[in-house]
Design a protein around this motif. Sequence first.
Motif, PDB file in Angstrom:
ATOM      1  N   TRP A 242       0.835  -1.196   0.000  1.00  0.00           N
ATOM      2  CA  TRP A 242       0.000   0.000   0.000  1.00  0.00           C
ATOM      3  C   TRP A 242       0.868   1.243   0.000  1.00  0.00           C
ATOM      4  CZ3 TRP A 242      -3.439  -1.719   4.680  1.00  0.00           C
ATOM      5  CH2 TRP A 242      -4.256  -2.792   4.270  1.00  0.00           C
ATOM      6  N   PHE A 243       0.295   2.309  -0.498  1.00  0.00           N
ATOM      7  CA  PHE A 243       1.056   3.541  -0.558  1.00  0.00           C
ATOM      8  C   PHE A 243       1.287   4.149   0.819  1.00  0.00           C
ATOM      9  CE2 PHE A 243       2.007   3.499  -4.691  1.00  0.00           C
ATOM     10  CZ  PHE A 243       1.025   3.804  -5.616  1.00  0.00           C
ATOM     11  N   ALA A 244       0.419   3.836   1.778  1.00  0.00           N
ATOM     12  CA  ALA A 244       0.615   4.439   3.094  1.00  0.00           C
ATOM     13  C   ALA A 244       1.955   4.025   3.677  1.00  0.00           C
ATOM     14  CB  ALA A 244      -0.502   4.034   4.030  1.00  0.00           C
ATOM     15  N   PHE A 245       2.383   2.794   3.369  1.00  0.00           N
ATOM     16  CA  PHE A 245       3.620   2.305   3.967  1.00  0.00           C
ATOM     17  C   PHE A 245       4.765   2.312   2.965  1.00  0.00           C
ATOM     18  CE2 PHE A 245       1.222   1.425   7.500  1.00  0.00           C
ATOM     19  CZ  PHE A 245       0.117   0.655   7.204  1.00  0.00           C
ATOM     20  N   HIS A 246       4.583   3.068   1.894  1.00  0.00           N
ATOM     21  CA  HIS A 246       5.606   3.050   0.850  1.00  0.00           C
ATOM     22  C   HIS A 246       6.855   3.775   1.309  1.00  0.00           C
ATOM     23  CE1 HIS A 246       7.399   4.251  -3.058  1.00  0.00           C
ATOM     24  NE2 HIS A 246       6.990   3.047  -3.411  1.00  0.00           N
ATOM     25  N   ASN A 247       6.681   4.932   1.893  1.00  0.00           N
ATOM     26  CA  ASN A 247       7.828   5.645   2.457  1.00  0.00           C
ATOM     27  C   ASN A 247       7.287   6.552   3.561  1.00  0.00           C
ATOM     28  OD1 ASN A 247       7.052   8.271   1.329  1.00  0.00           O
ATOM     29  ND2 ASN A 247       7.741   7.450  -0.622  1.00  0.00           N
ATOM     30  N   PRO A 248       8.160   7.025   4.440  1.00  0.00           N
ATOM     31  CA  PRO A 248       7.651   7.800   5.580  1.00  0.00           C
ATOM     32  C   PRO A 248       6.816   9.000   5.163  1.00  0.00           C
ATOM     33  CG  PRO A 248       9.985   7.348   5.849  1.00  0.00           C
ATOM     34  CD  PRO A 248       9.618   6.852   4.510  1.00  0.00           C
ATOM     35  N   PHE A 249       7.122   9.555   4.008  1.00  0.00           N
ATOM     36  CA  PHE A 249       6.398  10.771   3.618  1.00  0.00           C
ATOM     37  C   PHE A 249       4.968  10.459   3.251  1.00  0.00           C
ATOM     38  CE2 PHE A 249       9.990  13.329   3.976  1.00  0.00           C
ATOM     39  CZ  PHE A 249      11.080  12.627   3.483  1.00  0.00           C
ATOM     40  N   THR A 250       4.748   9.340   2.571  1.00  0.00           N
ATOM     41  CA  THR A 250       3.357   9.015   2.264  1.00  0.00           C
ATOM     42  C   THR A 250       2.616   8.570   3.512  1.00  0.00           C
ATOM     43  OG1 THR A 250       4.098   6.836   1.613  1.00  0.00           O
ATOM     44  CG2 THR A 250       3.646   8.415  -0.140  1.00  0.00           C
ATOM     45  N   PHE A 251       3.327   7.997   4.485  1.00  0.00           N
ATOM     46  CA  PHE A 251       2.680   7.638   5.748  1.00  0.00           C
ATOM     47  C   PHE A 251       2.088   8.881   6.395  1.00  0.00           C
ATOM     48  CE2 PHE A 251       1.834   4.711   8.992  1.00  0.00           C
ATOM     49  CZ  PHE A 251       2.165   5.247  10.218  1.00  0.00           C
ATOM     50  N   VAL A 252       2.924   9.942   6.453  1.00  0.00           N
ATOM     51  CA  VAL A 252       2.431  11.193   7.033  1.00  0.00           C
ATOM     52  C   VAL A 252       1.326  11.762   6.156  1.00  0.00           C
ATOM     53  CG1 VAL A 252       3.098  13.497   7.701  1.00  0.00           C
ATOM     54  CG2 VAL A 252       4.631  11.616   8.148  1.00  0.00           C
ATOM     55  N   ALA A 253       1.498  11.622   4.845  1.00  0.00           N
ATOM     56  CA  ALA A 253       0.497  12.176   3.933  1.00  0.00           C
ATOM     57  C   ALA A 253      -0.855  11.503   4.122  1.00  0.00           C
ATOM     58  CB  ALA A 253       0.963  12.017   2.482  1.00  0.00           C
ATOM     59  N   ALA A 254      -0.834  10.205   4.444  1.00  0.00           N
ATOM     60  CA  ALA A 254      -2.102   9.504   4.646  1.00  0.00           C
ATOM     61  C   ALA A 254      -2.880  10.148   5.781  1.00  0.00           C
ATOM     62  CB  ALA A 254      -1.841   8.026   4.945  1.00  0.00           C
ATOM     63  N   PHE A 255      -2.196  10.365   6.917  1.00  0.00           N
ATOM     64  CA  PHE A 255      -2.908  10.961   8.045  1.00  0.00           C
ATOM     65  C   PHE A 255      -3.265  12.404   7.794  1.00  0.00           C
ATOM     66  CE2 PHE A 255      -3.187   7.514  10.732  1.00  0.00           C
ATOM     67  CZ  PHE A 255      -2.060   6.747  10.554  1.00  0.00           C
ATOM     68  N   MET A 256      -2.396  13.089   7.049  1.00  0.00           N
ATOM     69  CA  MET A 256      -2.690  14.475   6.730  1.00  0.00           C
ATOM     70  C   MET A 256      -3.948  14.543   5.871  1.00  0.00           C
ATOM     71  SD  MET A 256       0.105  17.052   5.296  1.00  0.00           S
ATOM     72  CE  MET A 256      -0.795  17.467   3.840  1.00  0.00           C
ATOM     73  N   PHE A 257      -4.052  13.601   4.923  1.00  0.00           N
ATOM     74  CA  PHE A 257      -5.236  13.600   4.076  1.00  0.00           C
ATOM     75  C   PHE A 257      -6.479  13.370   4.922  1.00  0.00           C
ATOM     76  CE2 PHE A 257      -7.873  13.312   0.529  1.00  0.00           C
ATOM     77  CZ  PHE A 257      -8.776  12.305   0.795  1.00  0.00           C
ATOM     78  N   TYR A 258      -6.360  12.426   5.861  1.00  0.00           N
ATOM     79  CA  TYR A 258      -7.525  12.117   6.681  1.00  0.00           C
ATOM     80  C   TYR A 258      -7.954  13.328   7.492  1.00  0.00           C
ATOM     81  CZ  TYR A 258     -10.490   9.756   9.994  1.00  0.00           C
ATOM     82  OH  TYR A 258     -11.543   9.397  10.758  1.00  0.00           O
ATOM     83  N   VAL A 259      -6.969  14.018   8.087  1.00  0.00           N
ATOM     84  CA  VAL A 259      -7.303  15.198   8.896  1.00  0.00           C
ATOM     85  C   VAL A 259      -7.938  16.276   8.019  1.00  0.00           C
ATOM     86  CG1 VAL A 259      -6.279  17.067  10.213  1.00  0.00           C
ATOM     87  CG2 VAL A 259      -5.577  14.745  10.657  1.00  0.00           C
ATOM     88  N   ALA A 260      -7.321  16.516   6.862  1.00  0.00           N
ATOM     89  CA  ALA A 260      -7.855  17.559   5.989  1.00  0.00           C
ATOM     90  C   ALA A 260      -9.249  17.193   5.493  1.00  0.00           C
ATOM     91  CB  ALA A 260      -6.914  17.776   4.813  1.00  0.00           C
ATOM     92  N   ALA A 261      -9.451  15.912   5.214  1.00  0.00           N
ATOM     93  CA  ALA A 261     -10.771  15.503   4.733  1.00  0.00           C
ATOM     94  C   ALA A 261     -11.813  15.621   5.838  1.00  0.00           C
ATOM     95  CB  ALA A 261     -10.712  14.067   4.226  1.00  0.00           C
ATOM     96  N   LEU A 262     -11.421  15.314   7.080  1.00  0.00           N
ATOM     97  CA  LEU A 262     -12.339  15.523   8.205  1.00  0.00           C
ATOM     98  C   LEU A 262     -12.740  16.985   8.295  1.00  0.00           C
ATOM     99  CD1 LEU A 262     -11.144  13.651  11.398  1.00  0.00           C
ATOM    100  CD2 LEU A 262     -13.169  13.214  10.063  1.00  0.00           C
ATOM    101  N   ALA A 263     -11.749  17.850   8.105  1.00  0.00           N
ATOM    102  CA  ALA A 263     -12.051  19.276   8.199  1.00  0.00           C
ATOM    103  C   ALA A 263     -12.976  19.703   7.072  1.00  0.00           C
ATOM    104  CB  ALA A 263     -10.757  20.079   8.141  1.00  0.00           C
ATOM    105  N   GLU A 264     -12.767  19.106   5.894  1.00  0.00           N
ATOM    106  CA  GLU A 264     -13.659  19.471   4.790  1.00  0.00           C
ATOM    107  C   GLU A 264     -15.058  18.977   5.024  1.00  0.00           C
ATOM    108  OE1 GLU A 264     -12.825  19.905   0.828  1.00  0.00           O
ATOM    109  OE2 GLU A 264     -10.880  18.958   1.020  1.00  0.00           O
ATOM    110  N   GLY A 265     -15.184  17.884   5.744  1.00  0.00           N
ATOM    111  CA  GLY A 265     -16.501  17.327   5.984  1.00  0.00           C
ATOM    112  C   GLY A 265     -17.181  17.887   7.200  1.00  0.00           C
ATOM    113  N   ASN A 266     -16.600  18.927   7.805  1.00  0.00           N
ATOM    114  CA  ASN A 266     -17.211  19.557   8.977  1.00  0.00           C
ATOM    115  C   ASN A 266     -17.416  18.572  10.107  1.00  0.00           C
ATOM    116  OD1 ASN A 266     -17.351  21.991   7.702  1.00  0.00           O
ATOM    117  ND2 ASN A 266     -19.505  21.821   7.188  1.00  0.00           N
TER     118      ASN A 266
END
Lengths: 384, 395, 194
Positions: free
Chosen positions: B204-228
């Motif tokens: 999976w891309f989440a575990f591809h490299n440390p940067f995508t790992f952080v990006a996965a959680f960042m996406f989740y946080v940003a998407a939560l914020a977009e979804g109010n």
Amino acid sequence: MSLAGYEVEVQRDGGLTTEEMTLNMGPQHPSTHGVLRFIVKADGEVMRTAIPDIGYLHRSIEKISEKVGYHGFMPYTDRVDYVSAMQCNQGWGMVCERIAGIQVPRRGEFCRVIACELGRIASHLLAVGAMVQDIGAYTPFLHALREREKINDLLEELCGARLTFNYMRIGGVAWDLPAGYPEKVTTFLDKFDPFIDEYNDLISYNKLYVERLVNVGVVSKEEAINYNLVGPNLRACGFKYDVRRDEPYSIYAELEFDVPVGTGEMGTLGDCFDRYMVRIQEMSESGKIVRQCLNMMPPGPVLAKVARKLKPPVGDAYIRVEGARGDMGWYVVSDGSEFPYRTKIRTGSFAAMSIVDKVSRGLMIADLIALIASFDVVAPEVDR
Amino acid sequence: MQEFIDRLIANGAFAGMPVEVVYALMMLLFGLVVVFGFFLPIAGVTSWLERRVWARIQSRIGPNRVGPQGFLQWLADGIKLLLKEDIVPDAADRPLFLFAPYFVVWGIVATFVVIPFSSNLIIADMNVGILYLTAVTALVVVGVLMAGWASNNKWALIGGIRSAAQIISYEIPAGLALLPVVLLTGTLSTQGIIRAQGWAPWGWFAFHNPFTFVAAFMFYVAALAEGNRTPFDIPEAESELVAGFCTEYSGFRYLLFFMAEWGNLYVIGAVATTLFFGGWQVPLWTDSVVLLNISQFTVFFLKSYLWVLISMWVRATLPRVRVDQLMILCWKYLVPIGFVNLIGTAIWMVIWPHGNRVVQYGMVLLAVAVLVQFFRRVRFHLRRARPELYYSPAI
Amino acid sequence: MAKNGVARYFKNIKDAVTTIFEGMTVTCSHLVRKPYTIQYPDRVPVRVQDTLPFRYRGILEVDLEICTGCLACERACPIDCIVIDAPKDQKTKEMLLTRFDIDIAKCMYCGLCSEVCPTGSIHHTTEFEGADFSLESMIRHFVKAPVVAYKAKKDGETDPVVAPILERGMRYIQEFAEPADMKKVKAEGKAAAA
């Protein structure tokens, strides 16, 4: 009410006219604790003033005392601050005993202290729970209410009611501890200390929560004293004043307990977080007091004999009790008849409402909610 | 889907009709199937499940009377709101007021076009799939602003403006979190992104490299914020603004806002799964296309729904952030981290064009270690509190 | 540590992650705990009214068999919700009870009336379900037909119908604390210390 002197400011900013918004956080609002109203003048999110408008819960309780007499007023004192009703009972009991020269039996004093401290824990649980809910976390509020339910069950066994206790009488308390009660209270307290730790793990030090509260609504020591703040609000500013310690009444002089003060550990001294933390720490202290009382309780009567128609001598008396919301003052003027001439109750929430306007300048609307919650203002105390 | 229809036409299914009409009818049909067969039930069941999960977290039970374990509660709520009076305030801007909920729902439902349910089940495998997703979810801003303004209510206006600021700001970190994945695969198409991942966690891309790992959680946080969603649910901050931008709404229009929110939860989960967690990838365990597709659909649904459950759990735990703190979080924390991720992934691709197996296994081990520590702490809390335990979710 | 600065920036991130992690472990641990809810009224093993303590101050009830007509409860009530008519019967010179109304909507369940009752005739029950559709039903009329007031017998109650009621009434008022003469208590304490 007139808003004279609080006119809206109109600014002209390079051709763009802006105005302040006048918002009404009305009597019906999910997070003003009870029916309180604030007229907020806001420049977008930042407030210029927040004027409190009180009186929506005024029930003329002080006037009612002139009709029902000394004994009959005891149930009404529950309603003065229904969140922490035991301390109000104690206040009225003590002021009548002072003015009539009645002595309370020693075991009665112990019963009173146990009830008051359990009531203090219950009140603080509601205060911190409601505060957390206003900030947005729904779960810790319900956990706090669950513990409060356990205390309500304990107090229901003691006096038969869960909110308006009417436990105390002039001259002592109405019921002695039922059989098996000390074990039940100790069981509850054993589970309660880990609960506070869990509560702190869950929300108290949560970064988002801390960020909402630190440096918000900073009240300095001088301001607190000038505006008459009492109780946890005052202690959070670093001023160690507790009526139980400084003007001890009942048997508090014999008990060992600490008075938590605000330390400014996370932000500035006297901010909302300090007020919150002082309440959390006070709950542990109350637990200690209850344990000591249960160990030290002497046998004996719990109620002194008082005339059915109590006719105290002419005079007046003023009593201070440490309510959950601070120093509550009870003043009675007697004219020799069985009805008081005048009763006056001085509550901590009333003073806290007065400082809200000053402290809320420059805060955001979301901060106003946190501020009111941290002052632990309950409407019945403000309006009586 | 288009190949499927073309094959049907070639086999003579729609005799004589012009191709455009067939396409149009099929689009309508798929749209209806998705909305009524998938989106509405998911939104409804999510609302029920949210209430039950919340309740257990809060030491209570949640709805358990209407239907078995309260499963039909969402139907009952929906019917009740349908039957309620549709109040439009007198001084409200009527056309905007009536139309605002539809924009919000459009924004969410239109994303279902590119969500890959399995290797063959996707309505339109656009080659700009991810870009289309981010573009279409921005329609929600229009709806929320309209709702806030048209309500003629200062509190609703504040809620609407806060929401607009929030959603627009958090588009940036969400987009930045997507970009490392786009870099890794070279395509914006959702199916292409999934096909570039493996079925195992280390693929999976989440575990591809440390940067995508952080990006996965960042996406989740940003998407939560977009979804109010809490911790970013300031627009509908219950304890501050009563109901924020939807204060003046009643009846079915009110329901539409919340259906959009619950449906959005699923979209967040689906997109996160697609981008970072392998999508529908399963090992090729069977030759039968139908069985394979069913297993892929199940895997995808379970992975997305896990994110929905995590959203509910987060909502129960965390307090709300203030508006200025929200902006600080976005612009001072998430955006710089997003750029670091992007550049880091680019450098990673230069150094290891085909990925680094050791690092991938290492990241998976790290994730497992975090999970183990998590459950050790859970056990600590249970040991300290010594409560009465009750494992069954059914009460 | 500086108020601003790079170190503070990373500390913020670390604090956020660790405290949110800790919070989520607590909520996760709650998922396997027993809920605290009592599913009243239909899914409780025992009727809630039967689980309440004996001292519970629910809706008032009057046992007319042992009511002495002293009117102490009417006088003690701070909210005037008890109305009693106890005239003296002209012919038999006995006290009759013709009216005993309690307005349970006005009552504030304080317990002052049951405390002063000499026989425990007026007492709180564990009943709390008093909701009804009309305001008139909020006034409970305890006297259906005029009855003679009770007179306590010197050698204890022998009537088999009244005895258990009196026993329950006395048990109720014995829960209340016995008022003590503090002067006597003090004197006894001094004597014991001496």
